[in-house]
Design an enzyme around this catalytic site. Structure first.
Site, short mmCIF file in Angstrom:
data_model
loop_
_atom_site.label_atom_id
_atom_site.label_comp_id
_atom_site.label_asym_id
_atom_site.label_seq_id
_atom_site.Cartn_x
_atom_site.Cartn_y
_atom_site.Cartn_z
N THR A 10 -35.38 22.19 -17.20
CA THR A 10 -36.69 21.54 -17.35
C THR A 10 -37.65 22.49 -18.05
O THR A 10 -37.53 23.71 -17.90
CB THR A 10 -37.22 21.19 -15.94
OG1 THR A 10 -36.41 20.14 -15.44
CG2 THR A 10 -38.67 20.77 -15.95
N ARG A 63 -33.68 7.75 -10.45
CA ARG A 63 -34.24 8.89 -9.71
C ARG A 63 -35.46 9.46 -10.44
O ARG A 63 -35.46 9.63 -11.65
CB ARG A 63 -33.21 9.99 -9.55
CG ARG A 63 -33.82 11.28 -8.94
CD ARG A 63 -33.09 12.51 -9.39
NE ARG A 63 -33.64 13.72 -8.80
CZ ARG A 63 -34.32 14.64 -9.48
NH1 ARG A 63 -34.57 14.47 -10.77
NH2 ARG A 63 -34.76 15.72 -8.90
N GLY A 94 -37.85 12.84 -10.29
CA GLY A 94 -38.02 14.16 -9.68
C GLY A 94 -39.48 14.53 -9.60
O GLY A 94 -40.38 13.68 -9.66
N ASP A 95 -39.72 15.81 -9.48
CA ASP A 95 -41.09 16.31 -9.33
C ASP A 95 -41.86 16.38 -10.64
O ASP A 95 -43.08 16.30 -10.66
CB ASP A 95 -41.04 17.73 -8.76
CG ASP A 95 -40.21 18.63 -9.67
OD1 ASP A 95 -39.02 18.33 -9.85
OD2 ASP A 95 -40.76 19.60 -10.21
N THR A 105 -40.62 24.03 -11.66
CA THR A 105 -39.24 23.68 -11.99
C THR A 105 -38.34 24.03 -10.82
O THR A 105 -38.71 24.84 -9.97
CB THR A 105 -38.77 24.41 -13.27
OG1 THR A 105 -37.36 24.18 -13.45
CG2 THR A 105 -38.99 25.92 -13.19
N GLY A 106 -37.18 23.44 -10.79
CA GLY A 106 -36.23 23.70 -9.71
C GLY A 106 -35.72 22.39 -9.14
O GLY A 106 -35.66 21.38 -9.85
N GLY A 146 -36.09 19.18 -7.59
CA GLY A 146 -37.20 18.25 -7.41
C GLY A 146 -37.36 17.77 -5.98
O GLY A 146 -38.48 17.63 -5.48
N1 ASP Z 1 -37.42 19.71 -11.26
C1 ASP Z 1 -36.54 18.95 -12.10
C2 ASP Z 1 -36.12 17.70 -11.36
O1 ASP Z 1 -35.81 17.79 -10.19
C3 ASP Z 1 -35.35 19.70 -12.54
C4 ASP Z 1 -35.61 21.07 -13.07
O2 ASP Z 1 -36.66 21.64 -12.88
O3 ASP Z 1 -34.72 21.58 -13.75
O4 ASP Z 1 -36.04 16.67 -11.97
#
Ligand code: ASP
Length: 310
Positions: free
Chosen positions: A177, A205, A207-208, A228-229, A231
């Site tokens: 991301t 889905r 995410g965050d 990021t990370g 979600g």
């Molecule tokens: N945070 C993103 C999600 O969960 C994924 C990512 O940060 O790589 O969609």
């Protein structure tokens, strides 16, 4: 010296052979995006335009999981999410589960600037994109060999075990991301985030990354944040807004606030978490609990890119 600055990320998560092999390309991609964003700031442009420019560059780079090169969901499709926020007035824009839009963060910005809403999703978001002639691409544009291989591998595993990818397996996912935060010459800050989501996630889905307060948050009185990370964990921790709140209510500086949120408030979260942040004095924060976070920064104090922990 003029106080302008930008920090970007290209995802936090586990390391992989692919990342090791393409380290140079990642670093080059980060540098290009930094330059794109910084150029806007140097030419007296606005922070909101600088974060868009940096994120656009990363969306167009197939090595990152946003725009071209997005992760493929369990249905074999690309669904993208993005958000943007202006710290000057808290104006925000977000889009979720969009298909075919070359630069989802620019669509989020258009929602912010040209509609009375903040958040559009799915077909409605795509129809809005068409109505304002945002650049569209065929599905094939977004699918890279790397993401297709990851999808095919997950599909094989899912069929073999006859179940969906479970929460415990979340750590196997790669994250790429992208996001940016910036401070402009007028003292305004902004944040933007864009993603293809997580590999082999369920259709629909969200995410965050597209959520204001989780993936992106910006308030001139505190800081601008992009996350990021994983979600599912970032949403529970309402991460971006938490960093701002810690600054607001404890008088912590931006780095202390980012550290507190990741390593104290969310120390028991089992997911990967990364944040980048900037305040009006051009202080920056880059914190992550994962093996790596692709990142870059450019401020009067210096510039650099990195992937692993120093
Ligand atoms: N945070 C993103 C999600 O969960 C994924 C990512 O940060 O790589 O969609």
């Amino acid at each position: 010296m003029e106080k302008i600055g930008i920090v970007i990320h290209g995802g936090a998560g586990p390391d992989s052979e692919f990342i090791k092999k393409h380290k140079q390309e990642y670093e080059e991609g980060l540098r290009k995006a930094l330059d794109k964003g910084y150029e806007v700031l140097k030419n007296k442009g606005k922070a909101i335009d600088a974060v868009e420019a940096a994120v656009n560059e990363l969306e167009n780079n197939p090595i990152f999981n946003a725009g071209r090169g997005s992760a493929i969901n369990a249905k074999g499709e690309v669904e993208m999410c993005a958000s943007i926020m202006n710290g000057q007035n808290l104006n925000s824009g977000a889009v979720a589960i969009v298909k075919n839009v070359r630069n989802p963060v620019s669509l989020a910005k258009a929602v912010m600037l040209n509609t009375s809403h903040i958040y559009l999703g799915g077909e409605g978001a795509l129809n809005y994109a068409k109505s304002i002639n945002i650049e569209l691409e065929p599905e094939s544009y977004f699918v890279t060999e790397h993401q297709y291989d990851a999808y095919a591998k997950k599909r094989k595993e899912a069929y073999a075990s006859n179940r969906h990818i479970a929460m415990e397996q979340i750590h196997e996912r790669s994250h790429g991301t992208v996001g940016a935060v910036a401070l402009d010459h007028e003292g305004n800050i902004a944040a933007a985030t864009s993603t293809g989501g997580t590999e082999f996630c369920k259709e629909g889905r969200i995410g965050d990354s597209s959520m204001i307060g989780v993936g992106s948050y910006a308030d001139n009185s505190t800081c601008a944040v992009s996350t990021t990370g994983d979600g599912e964990y970032l949403i529970r921790g309402v991460i971006a807004h938490s960093v701002s709140n810690v600054m607001k209510y404890t008088k912590a500086d931006v780095q202390e606030a980012a550290r507190k949120v990741i390593f104290e408030e969310n120390k028991d979260a089992e997911g990967d978490m990364g944040v980048i942040a900037i305040d009006r004095d051009c202080n920056i924060a880059i914190e992550f609990n994962s093996a790596r976070m692709h990142r870059g920064w450019k401020t009067p104090k210096g510039t650099g890119v990195g992937i692993y922990k120093d």
